[in-house]
Design an enzyme around this catalytic site. Structure first.
Site, mmCIF file in Angstrom:
data_model
loop_
_atom_site.group_PDB
_atom_site.id
_atom_site.type_symbol
_atom_site.label_atom_id
_atom_site.label_comp_id
_atom_site.label_asym_id
_atom_site.label_seq_id
_atom_site.Cartn_x
_atom_site.Cartn_y
_atom_site.Cartn_z
ATOM 1 N N GLU A 109 12.295 1.947 -3.767
ATOM 2 C CA GLU A 109 11.929 3.300 -3.308
ATOM 3 C C GLU A 109 12.981 3.573 -1.947
ATOM 4 O O GLU A 109 13.395 4.646 -1.757
ATOM 5 C CB GLU A 109 10.466 3.411 -2.957
ATOM 6 C CG GLU A 109 9.588 3.671 -4.390
ATOM 7 C CD GLU A 109 8.145 3.358 -4.158
ATOM 8 O OE1 GLU A 109 7.745 2.955 -3.209
ATOM 9 O OE2 GLU A 109 7.828 2.976 -5.258
ATOM 10 N N GLY A 143 1.578 -2.740 -6.141
ATOM 11 C CA GLY A 143 1.420 -1.512 -5.487
ATOM 12 C C GLY A 143 -0.019 -1.010 -5.802
ATOM 13 O O GLY A 143 -1.074 -1.058 -5.229
ATOM 14 N N GLY A 144 -0.158 -0.261 -6.886
ATOM 15 C CA GLY A 144 -1.337 0.550 -7.351
ATOM 16 C C GLY A 144 -2.383 -0.452 -7.333
ATOM 17 O O GLY A 144 -3.523 0.043 -6.817
ATOM 18 N N HIS A 174 12.705 -2.420 -0.991
ATOM 19 C CA HIS A 174 12.183 -2.021 -2.147
ATOM 20 C C HIS A 174 12.824 -0.969 -2.626
ATOM 21 O O HIS A 174 13.804 -0.115 -2.010
ATOM 22 C CB HIS A 174 10.736 -1.217 -1.513
ATOM 23 C CG HIS A 174 9.749 -1.039 -2.617
ATOM 24 N ND1 HIS A 174 10.002 0.071 -3.458
ATOM 25 C CD2 HIS A 174 8.548 -1.770 -3.077
ATOM 26 C CE1 HIS A 174 9.028 0.044 -4.445
ATOM 27 N NE2 HIS A 174 8.169 -0.982 -4.042
ATOM 28 N N TRP A 192 0.757 -1.220 -0.010
ATOM 29 C CA TRP A 192 -0.078 -0.025 -0.135
ATOM 30 C C TRP A 192 0.790 1.223 0.031
ATOM 31 O O TRP A 192 0.398 2.283 -0.227
ATOM 32 C CB TRP A 192 -0.972 -0.256 1.118
ATOM 33 C CG TRP A 192 -2.187 -0.952 1.193
ATOM 34 C CD1 TRP A 192 -2.420 -1.925 -0.169
ATOM 35 C CD2 TRP A 192 -2.985 -1.267 1.906
ATOM 36 N NE1 TRP A 192 -3.506 -2.598 0.496
ATOM 37 C CE2 TRP A 192 -3.856 -2.296 1.597
ATOM 38 C CE3 TRP A 192 -3.186 -0.532 3.616
ATOM 39 C CZ2 TRP A 192 -4.840 -2.831 2.580
ATOM 40 C CZ3 TRP A 192 -4.354 -1.080 4.182
ATOM 41 C CH2 TRP A 192 -5.226 -2.075 3.703
ATOM 42 N N GLY A 249 4.742 1.235 -11.029
ATOM 43 C CA GLY A 249 4.171 2.315 -11.063
ATOM 44 C C GLY A 249 4.127 3.212 -12.382
ATOM 45 O O GLY A 249 3.460 4.131 -12.265
HETATM 46 C C1 PEP Z 1 5.736 -1.726 -5.983
HETATM 47 O O1 PEP Z 1 5.256 -0.974 -5.177
HETATM 48 O O2 PEP Z 1 6.187 -2.518 -5.470
HETATM 49 C C2 PEP Z 1 4.899 -2.059 -7.282
HETATM 50 C C3 PEP Z 1 5.271 -3.003 -7.995
HETATM 51 O O3 PEP Z 1 4.154 -0.804 -7.501
HETATM 52 P P1 PEP Z 1 3.001 -1.179 -8.812
HETATM 53 O O4 PEP Z 1 2.428 -2.348 -8.638
HETATM 54 O O5 PEP Z 1 2.184 0.048 -8.667
HETATM 55 O O6 PEP Z 1 3.884 -0.949 -10.161
#
Ligand code: PEP
Length: 253
Positions: free
Chosen positions: A99, A236-237, A97, A10, A175
């Site tokens: 990020e 993620g999304g 991750h 999330w 993302g």
């Molecule tokens: C993530 O946050 O690990 C990810 C894969 O994001 P998304 O699915 O939005 O690309």
């Protein structure tokens, strides 16, 4: 037989009220997990207890923290320790991750220490790896990911790595709406498994669940999860929409 996992990330989204509503909606949306499948919810620290409570009695559903600190305790204002997560019965911890590697300068060595402290507290790491676009364009992604694995995992024992969880997340696909092709995902997952097999043997490598992350959606999950070395996804999304994440759970092999 290794586990198939649909893991939600999330990130830093939702208020507590929105998070609880999302979980209520997901629980009310038909989805199924067999013995070999798990749903894992990587939620912000303040919501871990509440979401864990909502999942009480639900089969094969777990919570994950999105990070933890690599020190045991002490004067580290604002940080959250593995022992604290253990004390609220958290199951998994997402580590490394992209990020966090990028915005918080998390190094290979720091991630190795975080994995150790998770193991010391009975928490299961979900170790993220994956290359940026420039590395993919230079076609050096295999050695890039291999270094990430070696530097943060190779100090572990075969026992610790049995049933371990790795998430391969090409940074250019996170993302962005740009997913790795089924072939690109399978190729890298097979590479990760062979790197682990070379170091620890085929039995350990075969027991590791390797999740794909990067724009997994309700309409592409089945194809990606259908690849032989893809054991589910880190999402993620699409994990922020109950109906979509229910479809993603139902797309596990
Ligand atoms: C993530 O946050 O690990 C990810 C894969 O994001 P998304 O699915 O939005 O690309």
């Amino acid at each position: 037989m290794r586990k198939q996992i649909a893991a939600a990330n999330w990130k830093m989204n939702l208020t507590l009220q929105q998070a609880e509503t999302l979980m209520d909606e997901l629980i009310a949306t038909p989805h199924e997990l067999n013995e070999n499948q798990e749903a894992v919810f990587g939620v912000p620290f303040p919501y871990l207890i509440s979401i864990k409570n909502k999942l009480a009695g639900k089969k094969n559903a777990f919570v994950a923290a999105q990070n933890c600190y690599d020190k045991k305790s002490g004067a580290y204002t604002g940080e959250v320790s593995a022992e604290m997560l253990k004390s609220i019965a958290v199951d998994y911890v997402i580590l490394g991750h992209s990020e966090r590697r990028e915005y918080f300068n998390e190094s290979h060595a720091m991630l190795a220490a975080k994995i150790d402290i998770c193991f010391a507290n009975g928490l299961k790491p979900i170790f993220c790896c994956g290359e940026p676009l420039a590395i993919r364009e230079a076609d050096t992604q295999n050695s890039f990911v291999e270094t990430q694995l070696k530097e943060s995992l190779f100090h572990l024992t075969a026992e610790q790595l049995t049933g371990f969880v790795i998430a391969y997340e090409p940074i250019w696909a996170i993302g962005t709406g740009k997913t790795a092709s089924n072939e690109q995902a399978q190729e890298m997952h097979a590479h990760i498994r062979s790197v682990m097999a070379n170091q620890y043997g085929a039995a350990v490598a075969d027991s590791i669940s390797i999740l794909y992350g990067g724009s997994v959606k309700a309409n592409n999950a089945k194809d990606i999860f259908g690849q032989p070395d893809v054991d589910g996804g880190l999402v993620g999304g699409a994990s922020l929409v109950a109906a979509d994440f229910a479809v993603i759970i139902n797309s596990l092999k």
